[in-house]
Design an enzyme around this catalytic site. Sequence first.
Site, PDB file in Angstrom:
ATOM      1  N   HIS A  31      -2.101  -1.502  -1.228  1.00 40.91           N
ATOM      2  CA  HIS A  31      -1.193  -2.284  -2.082  1.00 40.91           C
ATOM      3  C   HIS A  31      -0.314  -1.402  -2.981  1.00 40.91           C
ATOM      4  O   HIS A  31       0.629  -1.907  -3.591  1.00 40.91           O
ATOM      5  CB  HIS A  31      -1.974  -3.264  -2.956  1.00 40.91           C
TER       6      HIS A  31
ATOM      7  N   ASP B 237      -6.917  -4.978   7.254  1.00 40.44           N
ATOM      8  CA  ASP B 237      -7.487  -5.588   6.044  1.00 40.44           C
ATOM      9  C   ASP B 237      -7.068  -7.067   5.980  1.00 40.44           C
ATOM     10  O   ASP B 237      -6.011  -7.442   6.495  1.00 40.44           O
ATOM     11  CB  ASP B 237      -6.961  -4.843   4.812  1.00 40.44           C
TER      12      ASP B 237
ATOM     13  N   HIS C 150      -5.933  -8.604   3.532  1.00 37.98           N
ATOM     14  CA  HIS C 150      -4.733  -8.763   2.709  1.00 37.98           C
ATOM     15  C   HIS C 150      -3.557  -7.956   3.270  1.00 37.98           C
ATOM     16  O   HIS C 150      -3.760  -6.869   3.815  1.00 37.98           O
ATOM     17  CB  HIS C 150      -5.011  -8.291   1.278  1.00 37.98           C
TER      18      HIS C 150
ATOM     19  N   ASP D 255     -12.625  -7.090   4.855  1.00 30.46           N
ATOM     20  CA  ASP D 255     -12.738  -8.338   4.102  1.00 30.46           C
ATOM     21  C   ASP D 255     -12.359  -9.560   4.933  1.00 30.46           C
ATOM     22  O   ASP D 255     -12.380 -10.686   4.435  1.00 30.46           O
ATOM     23  CB  ASP D 255     -11.951  -8.290   2.780  1.00 30.46           C
TER      24      ASP D 255
HETATM   25  C1  OKP Z   1      -7.507  -5.516  -2.275  1.00 26.18           C
HETATM   26  B1  OKP Z   1      -7.639  -5.118  -0.797  1.00 26.18           B
HETATM   27  C2  OKP Z   1      -7.280 -12.515  -8.869  1.00 26.18           C
HETATM   28  C3  OKP Z   1      -7.683 -11.948  -7.556  1.00 26.18           C
HETATM   29  C4  OKP Z   1      -6.783 -10.845  -7.160  1.00 26.18           C
HETATM   30  C5  OKP Z   1      -6.650  -9.109  -5.536  1.00 26.18           C
HETATM   31  C6  OKP Z   1      -7.135  -8.769  -4.170  1.00 26.18           C
HETATM   32  C7  OKP Z   1      -6.954  -7.332  -3.864  1.00 26.18           C
HETATM   33  C8  OKP Z   1      -7.524  -6.991  -2.517  1.00 26.18           C
HETATM   34  N1  OKP Z   1      -8.128 -12.106  -9.900  1.00 26.18           N
HETATM   35  N2  OKP Z   1      -7.239 -10.339  -5.944  1.00 26.18           N
HETATM   36  O1  OKP Z   1      -6.585  -5.545   0.030  1.00 26.18           O
HETATM   37  O2  OKP Z   1      -8.871  -5.512  -0.178  1.00 26.18           O
HETATM   38 ZN    ZN Z   2      -8.155  -6.681   1.260  1.00 25.71          ZN
END
Ligand code: OKP
Ligand code: ZN
Length: 358
Positions: free
Chosen positions: A165, A199, A201, A289
């Site tokens: 990210h 991933d 996300h 994840d």
């Molecule tokens: C990181 B990676 C709100 C939740 C925010 C962010 C997720 C980051 C994921 N508090 N969540 O891509 O695994």
């Molecule tokens: Zn993620």
Amino acid sequence: MAAIGSGRPLASMPVFFSEAQLEFEPGYEWALGEKIAHPEHAARAESILGTLGRDPAFEVRPPESLPGGLLRRQHADALITLYETAASMPEGETLYPSVFPRDTRSGDPRNLHHAGAFCFDAGTPLSARTLDAVTWSAATAHAAARALMAGAPAAYALSRPPGHHATRDLFGGYCYVNNCGLAARALRRRGRVAIIDIDFHHGNGTQALFYRDPQVLTVSLHGDPREFFPYHAGYADERGAGRGLGYNLNLPLAAGCDGQAWLRTFDAEALTAVRAYAPAALVVAAGFDGYTKDPLGEFTLETADFEVIGERIGRMGLPTVMVQEGGYHVAHLGRNVGAFLRGVRAGQAALARSLPAA
Ligand code: OKP
Ligand code: ZN
């Protein structure tokens, strides 16, 4: 020097990790007004080490330290200066940016009250240990890329904190330095590089770093950003820009996507695009994840699916760096990573057997 990945599948796969990566603990985050335990904690790395450390198929070693100035070649000077400023915070204190100026040019990286100018979400804290941990995390990705350039067919970076990210100027989504980006930049000297992000996300940071670059193809499968973090990127119509147009591929998938459906898109879209691109090397943003029991992701991938994903990647026959990203079911994270990496080895070995001996 050996050509990248010219070696046969090795007796053991190099795994890079430094103890300094365990020293950073985010502690907590805010989720819809509630304070919750932070999912991205050091026990994740311990779970992975617990599996890989006692399997002779893997050889865990510390990376060489990152060459000076390397972080500032990929990231804005001010972003790295901010981490340096945070390094003198009182021990045990964590800072969660909460004021995010719309004009990010107004930030002074020597003033921690300005940290929000360098950040895009409120769940990614700074502490005195951040700089050291993220520099060593980045070093694992750099070392894994160097292992390929020395002839290894595959190498794994146990990069934690994660990186996909993080953009050139901004941290967020538990990420501070884009580890995959550093691996790709190291490998790019030898030819075109493809990055596949598995991933749950969307890898918005990696996408942004190479958006205008036709020498790096970025492909990501992820939960539909209309519903899932990072919300503001990861849509199918983001295809690259300028000379990089056509070299970014987003494959958003609906919540509940299972292994079969995931693999169908992976084969038909992601691997097809990589094959057509014919890169000299592959970087995998390896997040777990999408696992069915993961507390953050909402796919239903099983451990066996990660092995199949690895095998398909291995059968691409490309020198491959795997860079750890997410995966928050701590108890099963190690076995998911192990299954994936064994799949990559098996895929590369099967391909080597099916090719005439050199
Ligand atoms: C990181 B990676 C709100 C939740 C925010 C962010 C997720 C980051 C994921 N508090 N969540 O891509 O695994
Ligand atoms: Zn993620």
